[in-house]
Design a protein around this motif. Structure first.
Motif, short mmCIF file in Angstrom:
data_model
loop_
_atom_site.label_atom_id
_atom_site.label_comp_id
_atom_site.label_asym_id
_atom_site.label_seq_id
_atom_site.Cartn_x
_atom_site.Cartn_y
_atom_site.Cartn_z
N ALA A 1 0.83 -1.21 0.00
CA ALA A 1 0.00 0.00 0.00
C ALA A 1 0.86 1.26 0.00
O ALA A 1 0.57 2.23 -0.70
CB ALA A 1 -0.93 -0.01 1.22
N PHE A 2 1.93 1.24 0.78
CA PHE A 2 2.82 2.40 0.84
C PHE A 2 3.49 2.65 -0.51
O PHE A 2 3.57 3.78 -1.00
CB PHE A 2 3.88 2.21 1.93
N ILE A 3 3.99 1.59 -1.14
CA ILE A 3 4.67 1.73 -2.43
C ILE A 3 3.70 2.20 -3.50
O ILE A 3 4.02 3.04 -4.35
CB ILE A 3 5.34 0.40 -2.83
N THR A 4 2.48 1.67 -3.48
CA THR A 4 1.49 2.05 -4.49
C THR A 4 1.12 3.52 -4.41
O THR A 4 0.98 4.19 -5.44
CB THR A 4 0.22 1.19 -4.32
N THR A 5 1.00 4.04 -3.21
CA THR A 5 0.52 5.42 -3.05
C THR A 5 1.62 6.45 -2.88
O THR A 5 1.44 7.61 -3.23
CB THR A 5 -0.41 5.52 -1.83
N MET A 6 2.79 6.01 -2.35
CA MET A 6 3.85 6.98 -2.04
C MET A 6 5.21 6.63 -2.63
O MET A 6 6.15 7.41 -2.51
CB MET A 6 3.98 7.13 -0.52
N GLY A 7 5.33 5.45 -3.26
CA GLY A 7 6.58 5.10 -3.92
C GLY A 7 7.65 4.53 -3.01
O GLY A 7 8.72 4.15 -3.50
N ILE A 8 7.43 4.46 -1.71
CA ILE A 8 8.41 3.92 -0.79
C ILE A 8 7.72 2.96 0.17
O ILE A 8 6.51 3.02 0.36
CB ILE A 8 9.13 5.03 0.01
N ASP A 9 8.53 2.08 0.80
CA ASP A 9 7.94 1.11 1.71
C ASP A 9 7.87 1.68 3.13
O ASP A 9 8.27 2.82 3.39
CB ASP A 9 8.72 -0.21 1.67
N VAL A 10 7.39 0.87 4.05
CA VAL A 10 7.15 1.32 5.42
C VAL A 10 8.45 1.73 6.10
O VAL A 10 8.53 2.77 6.76
CB VAL A 10 6.44 0.21 6.23
N ASP A 11 9.50 0.91 5.95
CA ASP A 11 10.77 1.22 6.62
C ASP A 11 11.39 2.51 6.09
O ASP A 11 11.95 3.31 6.85
CB ASP A 11 11.75 0.06 6.44
N THR A 12 11.31 2.72 4.78
CA THR A 12 11.87 3.95 4.20
C THR A 12 11.08 5.17 4.65
O THR A 12 11.66 6.24 4.89
CB THR A 12 11.88 3.85 2.67
N PHE A 13 9.77 5.03 4.76
CA PHE A 13 8.95 6.12 5.27
C PHE A 13 9.38 6.50 6.69
O PHE A 13 9.57 7.68 7.01
CB PHE A 13 7.48 5.71 5.27
N ALA A 14 9.56 5.48 7.54
CA ALA A 14 9.99 5.74 8.91
C ALA A 14 11.38 6.36 8.94
O ALA A 14 11.66 7.25 9.76
CB ALA A 14 9.97 4.43 9.71
N SER A 15 12.25 5.93 8.03
CA SER A 15 13.60 6.49 7.97
C SER A 15 13.59 7.96 7.59
O SER A 15 14.36 8.76 8.13
CB SER A 15 14.45 5.70 6.97
#
Length: 416
Positions: free
Chosen positions: A90-104
C-alpha cells in the motif's frame, strides 16, 4: 414565546423586524428564553447568509470546505487507515516507498524540522496534520498527478491548508533528503567502477569497461509571458518549450550524475559539461558510459569515454570476422543503452510531479532504487536474457520486415 422559523436556506425574520419597527422590543426580551432564541436566530441567519454568499461569489471556483470533509484530520481519515495498515504494498502504491523507508525519512530530520522550523504550526497538538501526516501528504502529491480535491478528501483538510502544508513540507523533505547517503547524487569512486562494470558484463560480455548509461530529459513547460524566459526555454529543433536535464544511471539503477532544470534552448553538450569533467578527471582509464547516437560525445580529451551504437549510414570496413565482431558489439551497446530509457521511465512513472520538483524526485528515486529495490535496471534476472540480447529485433522486427531501405542503414565493406 416568540417562534422563529427557517424556510430552506432563507431566514424568515419578518416577524422580528415587525416587532422591532413597532416598538415592541419588550415582547422580544420579556424573558431570557426569548432573548436566547433571538440571538440564536440572528447568528444562524448570519451563518447562512455567509454560506450563500460563498456559493454565489464564483460558481466556477469549485473546492471543498470543512463541512464536506471528515470532521477530524487525525482520526479515521483514508490516510489514517492507510498508515495504520503498515503494509509495504500500500505504501509503495501510493507513495513510492515502503514502510521502513517512510519511517527512515521521518527520523532523518523531517519530523524534527516539521515541529521546530519557523513556519510550522507551533501548536503541535492543534495542527491539522502531525509530521507523519505531513510527510504522507507530500509523498502522495509527488507520486501522482491527482487533483488537489483528492488530497483534501484523503487527508480531510481544506484547500488553503493543503497548499500551505505542501509548500512547507516539500522544502523540509528536500533538506532531509540531502542528509541521507542513499539519496545522494554522486559520481562513483574506487572499486565501485569495477562493481558496476561487472554487472554490465554479466549480461553483455563485450562491454568490458561500461559502467553506466546517459540520456537527456526534456520536460515541457508553459510559455512564459517574460520574453527572456520564453526565448530561453524554446527549443528550435522540437519547436516547443522545455526544461532540459541530463541524467547518468549506473548499472545499479542509481542516478550518479545530473544536470537539472536547464533552459530548453541549451544543447546537451552544454548541460553535460560537468559530466565530461568527471569522466576526464575522476574516472579510471578503460571505463566508459553508453549513450545513444544523438548524444554529444565531448571533445578529444575524453575520446572513447562515451560509446554509442552505430549511426544510420555509417560505413564499416574490415574483414568478415572484424565486421561481425563490430556488429555484435554494436548490438550489445544498443541493448544496454536501453537501461537509460528504463531509468527515465522509472523516474517519471514513480513521480508524477517530476517537471516541477526534479531534484526531490531524483533523490527519492535513488532512495527508492536502493532501499525499496524496485529497480528494473538492477533486478532483471538471467531469465530476461532474451530481452537483453534480442531487444532490437523484438521491438522492431515487424517494421524492419517491411523496411525496403534497411540495407542502407549501415554500409559494410569487407576487405580481402
Amino acid at each position: 414565546m416568540t417562534e422563529i422559523i427557517f424556510q430552506g436556506s432563507l431566514m424568515d425574520d419578518l416577524a422580528v423586524q415587525f416587532l422591532l419597527l413597532n416598538g415592541d422590543e419588550a415582547d422580544l426580551f420579556d424573558n431570557d428564553e426569548s432573548a436566547q432564541v433571538l440571538a440564536t436566530a440572528l447568528i444562524a441567519g448570519i451563518k447562512i447568509s455567509q454560506e450563500e454568499s460563498i456559493n454565489t461569489w464564483n460558481p466556477h471556483c469549485l473546492y471543498l470546505c470543512q463541512p464536506q470533509l471528515l470532521p477530524n484530520p487525525r482520526v479515521d481519515t483514508p490516510w489514517q487507515v492507510l498508515y495504520r495498515s503498515q503494509n509495504d504494498r500500500a505504501f509503495i502504491t501510493t507513495m513510492g516507498i515502503d514502510v521502513d523507508t517512510f519511517a527512515s525519512l521521518l527520523t532523518s530530520g523531517f519530523a524534527q524540522r516539521w515541529y521546530e522550523t519557523p513556519g510550522g504550526d507551533p501548536r503541535i497538538e492543534r495542527g491539522s496534520l502531525d509530521a507523519v501526516g505531513a510527510l504522507g501528504l507530500v509523498l502522495h502529491y509527488l507520486s501522482s498527478t491527482m487533483h488537489a480535491v483528492s488530497l483534501q478528501q484523503i487527508f480531510a483538510i481544506i484547500p488553503s491548508t493543503v497548499t500551505r502544508y505542501l509548500h512547507f513540507g516539500l522544502n523540509l523533505l528536500l533538506l532531509s533528503l540531502r542528509t541521507i547517503r542513499d539519496a545522494t547524487i554522486r559520481w562513483l569512486e574506487g572499486p565501485e567502477f569495477a562493481c558496476c562494470s561487472a554487472l554490465v558484463v554479466a549480461r553483455h560480455s563485450r562491454l568490458a569497461g561500461a559502467f553506466s548509461s546517459i540520456d537527456g530529459l526534456k520536460l515541457p513547460v508553459q510559455t512564459s509571458d517574460d520574453v527572456d524566459i520564453e526565448n530561453a526555454t524554446f527549443n528550435g529543433w522540437l519547436s516547443e518549450h522545455f526544461i532540459s536535464s541530463v541524467l547518468v544511471f549506473s548499472a545499479e539503477g542509481v542516478v550518479i550524475a545530473a544536470r537539472m532544470n536547464a533552459p530548453g534552448s541549451w544543447h546537451d553538450s552544454r548541460l553535460a559539461h560537468q559530466i565530461y569533467a568527471s569522466l576526464r578527471d575522476h574516472t579510471p582509464p578503460t571505463y566508459y558510459i553508453v549513450a545513444d547516437t544523438a548524444f554529444p560525445r565531448g571533445t578529444n580529451n575524453i575520446h572513447g569515454r562515451i560509446c554509442a551504437p552505430l549511426k544510420q549510414g555509417q560505413r564499416l570496413q574490415g574483414s568478415v570476422a572484424e565486421i561481425d565482431e563490430r556488429m555484435a558489439f554494436n548490438r550489445e551497446l544498443l541493448s544496454y543503452r536501453q537501461t537509460a530509457e528504463w531509468g527515465m521511465r522509472g523516474l517519471q512513472g514513480a513521480f508524477g510531479r517530476l517537471r516541477d520538483l526534479i531534484e526531490i524526485c531524483v533523490r527519492l528515486h535513488n532512495l527508492h532504487a536502493i532501499r525499496v529495490g524496485i529497480n528494473q535496471i538492477r533486478t532483471d534476472t538471467d531469465d530476461d536474457a532474451a530481452v537483453w540480447q534480442d531487444f532490437e529485433n523484438m521491438l522492431f522486427s515487424e517494421q524492419r520486415g517491411k523496411d525496403h531501405v534497411s540495407r542502407y542503414h549501415v554500409t559494410l565493406q569487407y576487405l580481402e
